[in-house]
Motif scaffolding. Structure first.
Motif, PDB file in Angstrom:
ATOM      1  N   GLY A   1       0.807  -1.395   0.223  1.00 58.99           N
ATOM      2  CA  GLY A   1       0.014  -0.081  -0.144  1.00 58.99           C
ATOM      3  C   GLY A   1       0.353   1.378   0.096  1.00 58.99           C
ATOM      4  N   PHE A   2       2.039   1.268   0.124  1.00 60.88           N
ATOM      5  CA  PHE A   2       3.209   2.180  -0.193  1.00 60.88           C
ATOM      6  C   PHE A   2       3.761   1.906  -1.225  1.00 60.88           C
ATOM      7  CE2 PHE A   2       7.968   4.058   0.807  1.00 60.88           C
ATOM      8  CZ  PHE A   2       7.273   5.235   1.286  1.00 60.88           C
ATOM      9  N   GLU A   3       4.161   3.508  -1.812  1.00 59.94           N
ATOM     10  CA  GLU A   3       4.316   3.566  -3.168  1.00 59.94           C
ATOM     11  C   GLU A   3       5.618   5.134  -2.152  1.00 59.94           C
ATOM     12  OE1 GLU A   3       1.896   3.851  -6.600  1.00 59.94           O
ATOM     13  OE2 GLU A   3       1.498   1.242  -5.879  1.00 59.94           O
ATOM     14  N   LEU A   4       5.999   4.725  -4.032  1.00 56.06           N
ATOM     15  CA  LEU A   4       7.063   6.400  -3.685  1.00 56.06           C
ATOM     16  C   LEU A   4       6.241   7.096  -4.179  1.00 56.06           C
ATOM     17  CD1 LEU A   4      10.857   5.188  -4.144  1.00 56.06           C
ATOM     18  CD2 LEU A   4      10.006   6.007  -1.452  1.00 56.06           C
ATOM     19  N   THR A   5       5.906   8.738  -4.190  1.00 57.88           N
ATOM     20  CA  THR A   5       5.838   9.178  -4.362  1.00 57.88           C
ATOM     21  C   THR A   5       6.624  10.699  -5.281  1.00 57.88           C
ATOM     22  OG1 THR A   5       5.710  11.274  -2.623  1.00 57.88           O
ATOM     23  CG2 THR A   5       3.629  10.234  -2.711  1.00 57.88           C
ATOM     24  N   GLU A   6       6.184  11.747  -6.638  1.00 53.01           N
ATOM     25  CA  GLU A   6       7.127  12.241  -7.080  1.00 53.01           C
ATOM     26  C   GLU A   6       8.438  12.768  -6.015  1.00 53.01           C
ATOM     27  OE1 GLU A   6       8.959  13.135  -9.957  1.00 53.01           O
ATOM     28  OE2 GLU A   6       8.336  11.795  -9.999  1.00 53.01           O
ATOM     29  N   GLU A   7       7.076  13.573  -5.356  1.00 57.72           N
ATOM     30  CA  GLU A   7       8.017  14.738  -4.381  1.00 57.72           C
ATOM     31  C   GLU A   7       8.963  13.513  -3.395  1.00 57.72           C
ATOM     32  OE1 GLU A   7       6.531  16.730  -0.463  1.00 57.72           O
ATOM     33  OE2 GLU A   7       5.278  16.097  -1.416  1.00 57.72           O
ATOM     34  N   ASP A   8       9.040  12.209  -3.350  1.00 62.51           N
ATOM     35  CA  ASP A   8      10.159  11.303  -2.091  1.00 62.51           C
ATOM     36  C   ASP A   8      11.248  11.260  -3.158  1.00 62.51           C
ATOM     37  OD1 ASP A   8       8.132  10.853  -0.131  1.00 62.51           O
ATOM     38  OD2 ASP A   8       7.337   9.109  -0.984  1.00 62.51           O
TER      39      ASP A   8
END
Length: 248
Positions: free
Chosen positions: A114-121
């Motif tokens: 359920g966790f995914e890196l965002t573009e901000e990350d």
């Protein structure tokens, strides 16, 4: 009544313990109850500091890149720009290997369902490339590199150091091509590939080893010791945060 202030020490310990669990045992080992138990605190502390388990994983990513940025800030500059670039490579390698539990999370290798890196990350991580680009630009300005794209040089450096660290952490590099031998050769190859002469690149890489040994001695501190699970939540007596419920 004003809310109880968050304890930075508890926050850091939760990140450290969680990252080790995730790296060593995988996502199935992650639960707010187990993390809190190992930290000697309550499950409420996880949500107080991070909002959710996904928020905790995101902070692991940011913590890892933050440590890398802090290490880069300690690197000085000299008249030998190629030497300085080699020092950056050494710092990247040391930081990755010393923080292997965070490194595996930073690039999405071990995450929670359920966790995914965002573009901000990801942008948070890319920010660490700035000093590499700046140093590569100096190498070009000094006439050491024929390659005129500093950004491309920095990316080649990142790719090489990332691959080195990943294989080293996984214990894939053994004699006769052990981690140290491959790393030293890789640094020279990168500099020559960017346009430096083999003789000059070799001299600068050797000089970088001396600088690194002087300015970045191995840490003498021991790894964080988590309380024995058999001791239960009481193993953290004296620094435990109380909450209405221990569920989570």
């Amino acid at each position: 009544m004003s809310p109880r202030p968050r304890d930075p020490a508890t926050r850091s310990e939760l990140i450290e313990i969680s990252a080790r669990l995730l790296a060593e045992e995988g996502p199935e080992a992650m639960s707010s109850r187990r993390i809190a138990k190992l930290a000697g605190t309550s499950t409420m502390a996880v949500y107080t500091h991070f909002g959710s388990m996904s928020g905790l994983v995101r902070e692991m990513v940011h913590e890892g890149f933050g440590r890398l940025a802090a290490a880069f800030e300690r690197i000085g500059t000299s008249e030998d720009s190629v030497r300085d670039l080699a020092v950056i490579g050494r710092v990247y390698r040391r930081t990755a290997v010393d923080n292997a539990h965070l490194y595996s999370v930073m690039f999405g290798g071990r995450t929670l369902a359920g966790f995914e890196l965002t573009e901000e990350d990801r942008q948070y991580g890319r920010f660490n490339l700035v000093p590499v680009v700046n140093c590569a630009a100096r190498c070009i300005e000094d006439g050491r590199f024929a390659q005129e794209d500093a950004m491309l040089v920095a990316h080649h450096m990142w790719l090489a150091m990332h691959g080195q660290a990943t294989l080293e952490i996984g214990d894939y590099l053994i004699d006769p091509c052990d981690a140290d031998r491959v790393f030293e050769s890789q640094l020279v190859t990168l500099m020559v590939g960017a346009g430096d002469s083999a003789e000059a690149a070799t001299a600068s890489v050797l000089a970088s080893a001396e600088v690194f040994a002087r300015d970045f001695p191995p840490e003498a501190s021991e790894p964080l010791d988590a309380p024995d699970e058999a001791d239960g939540l009481d193993s953290g007596a004296g620094r435990r945060e109380r909450a209405p419920s221990e569920s989570g």
